[in-house]
Structure formats: C-alpha cells, structure tokens
Design an enzyme around this catalytic site. Sequence first.
Site, PDB file in Angstrom:
ATOM      1  N   LYS A  97       0.841  -1.210   0.000  1.00  0.00           N
ATOM      2  CA  LYS A  97       0.000   0.000   0.000  1.00  0.00           C
ATOM      3  C   LYS A  97       0.870   1.251   0.000  1.00  0.00           C
ATOM      4  O   LYS A  97       0.594   2.222  -0.708  1.00  0.00           O
ATOM      5  CB  LYS A  97      -0.924  -0.004   1.230  1.00  0.00           C
ATOM      6  N   GLN A 131      -5.032  -1.796   9.680  1.00  0.00           N
ATOM      7  CA  GLN A 131      -4.813  -3.068   9.001  1.00  0.00           C
ATOM      8  C   GLN A 131      -5.408  -4.213   9.829  1.00  0.00           C
ATOM      9  O   GLN A 131      -5.113  -4.366  11.010  1.00  0.00           O
ATOM     10  CB  GLN A 131      -3.295  -3.281   8.798  1.00  0.00           C
ATOM     11  N   ASP A 170     -11.553   2.375   3.749  1.00  0.00           N
ATOM     12  CA  ASP A 170     -11.780   0.931   3.583  1.00  0.00           C
ATOM     13  C   ASP A 170     -13.257   0.639   3.303  1.00  0.00           C
ATOM     14  O   ASP A 170     -13.599  -0.460   2.877  1.00  0.00           O
ATOM     15  CB  ASP A 170     -11.380   0.198   4.880  1.00  0.00           C
TER      16      ASP A 170
END
Length: 282
Positions: free
Chosen positions: A53, A97, A120
Amino acid sequence: MTATIIDGKETAKEKRGQLAKEVEELKKQGVTPGLAVILIGDDPASLSYVRGKKKAAEAMGIRFQLDHFDASFSEQELLEVIDQYNNNDDFHGILVQLPLPDHISEQAVIERISPDKDVDGFHPLNVGKMLLGEDTFLPCTPAGIVELLRKTGIDLSGKEVVVVGRSNIVGKPVGQLLLNENATVTYCHSRTADLTAHTKKADILIVAVGKANFIKADQIKDGAVVIDVGVNRLETGKLAGDVAFDEAKEKASYITPVPGGVGPMTITMLAHNTVKSAKRSI
Ligand code: NDP
C-alpha cells in the site's frame, strides 16, 4: 475454450496513472491527499500488504504515514490514535490493518474511524449507504472486482452471479455491488447444502473462501467469468488462488490469475477512495 486472462496489474496501472494526475491537480489546489495506516503486531502477511500500500500510494503522490505498534498495544491506545487522525486535516483516509490481535475489538475500531475518512468502506454508515446505492466509499476489494468485470465489457445486468464466501469485507459487499448493477446474486458459504449445484449456474462466479484450489473445473459452467479473490500461500512458498486455475481456465471465458488479478485492484481502490476523500475536503 481457453479463457481470456483478466489482467489486474494492467487495469490497476491504468487507473493508478489517472489517480496520479488527479493527485497532481489536488496539489495545485493546495491539498495533498494523505493516508494514515495503523498496523498492530508483526503478522507477515499484514506487513507485506502494508508495504504494498505504501509503495503504490507514494508512487501516486499520496502522503503515506504508517504508525506501527507492538502487538500489546491496547484498544484504548489505538482508539486515541484514530481520534488524532480523525482530527488531523492532513489525512483524508485512515486504515487500520486487519486482522487485529484478539484483545482489540475490530468493530469498535471500525466504528471509531470517522465515516468521512473511512477509505476501507467498513464503517456501518458507509456499508448502509452502499446497500442503499448512495455515493460513498466502497470497500476496496469488491469495488476493484466490479472495475475488473466492467473492463471485460460484459453487461452485468441480468447475469447470474454466484459469490462463494460471505465475509463482511469481500463476499457480502461484492454481491451487493453486483445487485446494484442489476445482477441476480446468490451467496454460498460453509453451510450451503449443494455448492456445485449453485456454482454451475453462475455466469459470473466469484470465489472468496481462503482455501487453495478449492473450486475445480467441473464446478464451473462453460464460458463463465471466474473471479478468484483467494490468496493462499502454498508449502512451496508460491501463491495460489481459491480456484484451480490451470483446469478452470479451460472452462471459463474470462478468469483472474493469482497473483496479478484482484490484488492490485484492491490497493488501487484504496488510493481511489483516498483521493475521493481529499476532493471532498475542498
Ligand atoms: P473469511 O475467512 O472471512 O471468509 C471465508 C468465507 O468462505 C466464509 O464466508 C466461509 O463461510 C466461506 N467458506 C469456508 N469454507 C467453505 C466451504 N467449504 N464452502 C463454501 N464456503 C466456505 O475470508 P475473506 O473473505 O476475508 O477472504 C477470502 C480470501 O480472499 C482469503 O484467501 C483472503 O486472503 C483473500 N483476500 C484477498 C484480497 C485481495 O485483495 N486479493 C482482499 C481480501 C481477502 P462461513 O461464513 O459459513 O464461515
């Protein structure tokens, strides 16, 4: 029939090029899109995803900040870090995460992230908006799958879609997004009585189970489009999807490889959401 390979790397590259231009435009207006990623612990897969990422975001000109804490970091401490980013205008996206250590509630963390920075797309408010078909941050992997399907040029309306797997981050939302595109969607999971009876009817088969080579060619309809979301590390060290690729590609019309299919699109859609959030902030 030998399937056409849906090249996720190529589609991701094109989209990342467009996003880089949008980032440049934003910078001219005084806004640098910023993404804060919080990682707890040293899970090797998570470390590798975060590295991916960072590399992709920075290549597009996005400001990337990684906060990496020990596995003993408490839920309260994590919530405080999230609050700081919620109130920091330099960051338009916040990502924690997953998975988190057992002592931290995933739901509490997801709900603490401001819905306006939830790149997200996991916050209940954004999930609800997705369900209603409203403009919002769409979850990255499902949104990436829809982009890949669009790239094939196939009309999704009226297609029989079968999704194997019903997780909150992949299975459920990808089915919902395709329902929003007027497909007829069936969900299968570990309690489905006759999986093959369903998968064999699919014009578009999406597999997100997490078991290497789980779906075989004889479970696929001739000419189906097969999207393999699974990422499984074999004992040999190689990566394999949830679909037995070599045999499935002789049955499908289109198929995504692993690696190089869905994965690159997930990261790209994260950048897309970060840029979207930065634009909204102006
Ligand atoms: P989860 O473990 O959360 O969900 C797995 C799903 O598979 C569950 O719904 C489960 O059913 C279902 N399942 C398990 N066994 C069977 C079975 N025998 N028959 C039918 N269904 C079954 O996984 P995720 O959705 O998070 O991830 C799935 C895969 O996708 C993983 O390999 C993951 O690494 C990968 N992934 C890849 C991404 C990418 O960017 N490429 C992003 C995210 C995930 P039940 O609900 O009944 O337990």
